[in-house]
Design a protein around this motif. Structure first.
Motif, mmCIF file in Angstrom:
data_model
loop_
_atom_site.group_PDB
_atom_site.id
_atom_site.type_symbol
_atom_site.label_atom_id
_atom_site.label_comp_id
_atom_site.label_asym_id
_atom_site.label_seq_id
_atom_site.Cartn_x
_atom_site.Cartn_y
_atom_site.Cartn_z
ATOM 1 N N CYS A 195 0.792 -1.224 0.000
ATOM 2 C CA CYS A 195 0.000 0.000 0.000
ATOM 3 C C CYS A 195 0.828 1.280 0.000
ATOM 4 O O CYS A 195 0.321 2.336 -0.364
ATOM 5 N N ASN A 196 2.084 1.219 0.446
ATOM 6 C CA ASN A 196 2.873 2.446 0.462
ATOM 7 C C ASN A 196 3.834 2.566 -0.722
ATOM 8 O O ASN A 196 4.698 3.439 -0.757
ATOM 9 N N ALA A 197 3.659 1.698 -1.726
ATOM 10 C CA ALA A 197 4.580 1.670 -2.865
ATOM 11 C C ALA A 197 4.512 2.939 -3.711
ATOM 12 O O ALA A 197 5.492 3.298 -4.371
ATOM 13 N N GLY A 252 5.638 -5.164 6.633
ATOM 14 C CA GLY A 252 6.949 -5.078 7.243
ATOM 15 C C GLY A 252 7.024 -4.899 8.748
ATOM 16 O O GLY A 252 7.899 -5.439 9.332
ATOM 17 N N LEU A 253 6.224 -4.133 9.417
ATOM 18 C CA LEU A 253 5.253 -3.108 8.996
ATOM 19 C C LEU A 253 6.034 -1.832 8.698
ATOM 20 O O LEU A 253 6.889 -1.454 9.476
ATOM 21 N N SER A 254 5.768 -1.185 7.572
ATOM 22 C CA SER A 254 6.556 -0.037 7.147
ATOM 23 C C SER A 254 5.681 1.193 6.959
ATOM 24 O O SER A 254 4.523 1.102 6.561
ATOM 25 N N ILE A 255 6.280 2.344 7.257
ATOM 26 C CA ILE A 255 5.625 3.639 7.067
ATOM 27 C C ILE A 255 6.466 4.451 6.089
ATOM 28 O O ILE A 255 7.682 4.570 6.263
ATOM 29 N N GLU A 256 5.830 4.976 5.056
ATOM 30 C CA GLU A 256 6.507 5.850 4.091
ATOM 31 C C GLU A 256 5.805 7.206 4.110
ATOM 32 O O GLU A 256 4.570 7.274 4.070
#
Length: 360
Positions: free
Chosen positions: A149-151, A349-353
């Protein structure tokens, strides 16, 4: 510098209410407990409708491509990827065609970046679009695949680097996701959530190294990007390929992880929420948006565009934050030079961009 010049968005023709989609899901099981869970979760999503390239979810249709009512067999990965190949290019083109003055911008395009996590084929979407748009065959191309979703923000970060290094760059970013082809007749909590929030959509962005006439009435300058991986959420948002499609992990812990970490992240990069006038936040789910607002003590009216996109489209994965950003930028004429914008999206990932912008 780099500037966002235009954003175009598109969705498939098939629009289904959340009630119709949840009914389709409930009708795929005879277990009353699962039916009750699906109905309860559907009512809490904040989603009114979603779009799909498939007609299959309409109970009255007899024209099935993937999910016939008479079969309990889960469609295979090959069948799903064939449908992705069938529809992804046309939906991408529909988004590109929504870009203002796209005919005049096309000859200037030097780079193309395609983004997707819901399907792959080769030659890929990048080459298909170069052919269909009749772009210069020397157009440089790259892809951001399977990053979730943050790609879109990752692709914008790549485009920003190109624009800052090449003074004549015009980059076309295209995010296209067909989430609904990955519907699964599974009923654990992860799937009940994912089957009830995801929809199909595409968004296209033009980013330039020089300010050009744009769609918004004010120049939109890109200032900065930041990333953070929350390793304690490593298993809470993930997916993998299987013979029957994508196997999804999407737990209820995701909103809490974002809530706990977003303010410390902003503190670390020296960003004060009260300094931001405009917010474009990825609507990963209603609870995520609610908790994001609570964590930063934001009035929910500041996230009006995020809630509206969630209501009208659901979560379309990578293009979703661009749908939100487009709605925010459409109000640019009311803004003054110097006002700041902040975009954020959340992925596996949990990843935040995050991305910081400014009207100039």
């Amino acid at each position: 510098m780099s500037y966002i010049t235009a954003i175009g968005t598109a969705v498939p023709e098939n629009c289904f209410s959340q009630e119709i989609l949840s009914s389709f899901y409930m009708n795929s099981t005879n277990d009353d407990t699962f039916k009750r869970k699906i109905k309860i979760v559907a009512g809490k999503t904040g989603i009114s409708q979603r779009y799909s390239v498939l007609q299959d979810f309409d109970e009255s249709t007899s024209d099935f491509e993937l999910f016939p009512k008479t079969s309990s067999v889960e469609p295979g990965l090959n069948e799903r990827m064939m449908l992705y190949k069938k529809y992804a290019t046309s939906l991408s083109l529909a988004a590109i065609e929504k870009i203002d003055h796209v005919t005049f911008l096309k000859p200037d395009i030097t780079h193309i970046i395609t983004v997707t996590c819901t399907g792959l084929f080769a030659p890929g979407l990048d080459i298909e679009l170069i052919r269909e748009l009749n772009l210069n065959p020397e157009t440089q191309r790259s892809s951001v695949n399977f990053m979730g979703c943050n790609a879109a923000i990752i692709a914008l970060k790549n485009a920003d680097a190109i624009c800052r290094s090449q003074p004549d760059a015009t980059v076309l970013i295209v995010c296209t996701e067909l989430c609904t082809i990955h519907f699964q007749k599974r009923f654990n909590d992860d799937y009940i959530l994912s089957n009830l929030i995801f929809g199909d959509g595409a968004a296209a962005v033009i980013m330039t190294s020089q300010p050009k006439q744009n769609s918004f009435g004010k120049r939109v300058q890109v200032n900065k990007f930041n990333s953070m991986i929350l390793h304690n959420g490593y298993r809470d948002m993930a997916w993998q390929l299987s013979e029957t499609g994508f196997i999804m992990n999407l737990t209820s812990y995701v909103p809490g992880l974002i809530k706990e970490n977003i303010l410390p992240m902003l503190d670390k990069i020296g960003l004060i929420p009260s300094d931001i006038e405009h917010w474009a936040i990825h609507p990963g789910g209603k609870k995520i948006v609610d908790d994001f607002a609570a964590a930063l003590s934001l009035d929910k009216s500041l996230l009006a565009e995020t809630y509206k996109v969630l209501k009208d489209y659901g979560n379309m994965s990578s293009p979703t934050v661009l749908f939100v950003l487009k709605q925010v930028l459409e109000k640019a004429e009311k803004a003054t030079a110097g006002e700041k914008l902040f975009a954020a999206a959340f992925g596996p990932g949990l990843s935040i961009e995050t991305m910081q912008l400014q009207y100039v």
